[in-house]
Write an enzyme that holds these catalytic residues in place. Sequence first.
Site, PDB file in Angstrom:
ATOM      1  N   ARG A  88     -14.370 -30.013  21.957  1.00  0.00           N
ATOM      2  CA  ARG A  88     -15.321 -30.802  21.183  1.00  0.00           C
ATOM      3  C   ARG A  88     -14.668 -31.131  19.840  1.00  0.00           C
ATOM      4  NH1 ARG A  88     -19.884 -28.651  17.338  1.00  0.00           N
ATOM      5  NH2 ARG A  88     -20.622 -30.659  16.574  1.00  0.00           N
TER       6      ARG A  88
ATOM      7  N   HIS B   6     -19.701 -35.893  11.967  1.00  0.00           N
ATOM      8  CA  HIS B   6     -19.672 -34.499  11.544  1.00  0.00           C
ATOM      9  C   HIS B   6     -19.516 -34.470  10.014  1.00  0.00           C
ATOM     10  CE1 HIS B   6     -18.789 -30.194  12.998  1.00  0.00           C
ATOM     11  NE2 HIS B   6     -19.001 -30.128  11.699  1.00  0.00           N
TER      12      HIS B   6
ATOM     13  N   GLU C 161     -25.439 -31.256  13.272  1.00  0.00           N
ATOM     14  CA  GLU C 161     -26.220 -30.538  12.259  1.00  0.00           C
ATOM     15  C   GLU C 161     -26.832 -31.472  11.208  1.00  0.00           C
ATOM     16  OE1 GLU C 161     -23.943 -27.343  10.605  1.00  0.00           O
ATOM     17  OE2 GLU C 161     -23.852 -26.241  12.494  1.00  0.00           O
TER      18      GLU C 161
ATOM     19  N   ASN D   9     -25.854 -25.224  17.674  1.00  0.00           N
ATOM     20  CA  ASN D   9     -24.921 -24.420  16.884  1.00  0.00           C
ATOM     21  C   ASN D   9     -25.672 -23.185  16.411  1.00  0.00           C
ATOM     22  OD1 ASN D   9     -23.168 -26.525  17.227  1.00  0.00           O
ATOM     23  ND2 ASN D   9     -23.155 -27.184  15.088  1.00  0.00           N
TER      24      ASN D   9
ATOM     25  N   TYR E 258     -25.222 -19.047  15.060  1.00  0.00           N
ATOM     26  CA  TYR E 258     -24.355 -17.970  14.587  1.00  0.00           C
ATOM     27  C   TYR E 258     -25.095 -16.656  14.373  1.00  0.00           C
ATOM     28  CZ  TYR E 258     -20.948 -21.669  13.605  1.00  0.00           C
ATOM     29  OH  TYR E 258     -20.072 -22.721  13.720  1.00  0.00           O
TER      30      TYR E 258
ATOM     31  N   GLU F 209     -21.414 -24.637  18.906  1.00  0.00           N
ATOM     32  CA  GLU F 209     -20.684 -23.824  17.930  1.00  0.00           C
ATOM     33  C   GLU F 209     -21.235 -22.406  17.961  1.00  0.00           C
ATOM     34  OE1 GLU F 209     -20.358 -25.154  13.865  1.00  0.00           O
ATOM     35  OE2 GLU F 209     -20.133 -27.247  14.488  1.00  0.00           O
TER      36      GLU F 209
END
Length: 448
Positions: free
Chosen positions: A86, A131, A177, A308, A310, A380
């Site tokens: 990606r 991005h 995002e 994404n 985390y 991500e």
Amino acid sequence: MGSTGPAGEVTRAEFPAGFVFGVATSAYQIEGARREGGKGDSIWDVFAENKGRILDGSNGEVAVDHYHRYKEDIELMASLGFGAYRFSISWARIFPDGLGKNVNEQGVAFYNDLINFMIEKGIEPYATLYHWDLPNNIQQTMGGWLSVKIVEYFALYAEACFANFGDRVKHWITINEPLQTAVNGYGIGNFAPGGCEGETGRCYLAAHNQILAHAAAVDVYRRKFKAVQGGEVGLVIDCEWAEPFSVKTEDQIAAERRLDFQLGWYLDPIYFGDYPESMRQRLGDDLPTFSDKDKAFIRNKIDFVGINHYTSRFIAHHQDPEDIYFYRVQQVERIEKWNTGERIGERAASEWLFIVPWGLRKLLNYVAKRYGNPVIYVTENGMDEEDDQSATLDQVLNDATRVGYFKGYLASVAQAIKLVDFCCLPHNEVCSAKKSNDTTNCLIQGWC
């Protein structure tokens, strides 16, 4: 968590045959070559020049020199066994002024070479159109994402990419995002373009225009390219899992509200036609309104959801938390510890990043349940470690914490896939037929 292989190891066999494993980057963070190949300036090029904006004064003018060394990078990916890459396309490399009039053929040639080489090495391209690196000219002449005019220019840019690369690229991401662009770029101002005077409704206007731009790009693809190219177009949202801090109703509702301000902000308009009611109640006139025409236009303009993810947080209701505007208006408190002092997970180097594998499982199943079990890519995921300049190479390579992070999160994805199969069906009695603590827990929490 349940067993995922010998000695708790997660294995390839835990995932469906068509499951994709890959790596991800963004143009500004890796390409460099700011003034090569006919590229125009992006807002990050300009932002990083301003003293005091970047803590250590670094910038992306060279970065890791991916522009010149992409073959080495792709070969490394192939040697590690990854099947997908990606990457993001720099808008200012395709249209230096951003306006969609004169295509920069040198920029097209670079991405053609990149795409062709990754295919040669057996790696499937997943391309992100935006991005965060908006052409600076669009920011300077019309205010960037604060102007509805950008929707037209983004659609022209997307069309150029589909036309030049879509014969080989079958997986497209419109925007990465959008929350970060809106809040940190146009609200707080600690991301490009910066220069904001406090936090106002402008971040919600930026988000609104990103949703319209995403839909416009999908519309172009479906009308002009889908039948011949046969690809898919999605949107990538970043989201922490919001775990209720207690069984109190107010904390349970607060956790739902927190997810509304992350996922629902962007996905509810696309799937349901409007923003979540919890946002409308708290933002009032700061939250833009979709016309009936806009609602019809944006509905179901998505083929997959990119996530994404985390970390996770405990979420409690708070009438007026001492936090930045974006959290105050949500009336939530993000908590990292139980009342006992136990953390939600081990902390990585970044102060916001805690290692909470089960949060990803819950998030994936929440999205599956709320939005009708769409195709989902975890686009991500990862963690950072402290930069220890005194560490030896062997010590750096022995990154057991990071290995544990990925094993835990991958195991959670494998579990989420299994739980979707059992839980996200019309009748929850199917779920109770699967005897496992994880399934019982998912029913109690309400997220399959």
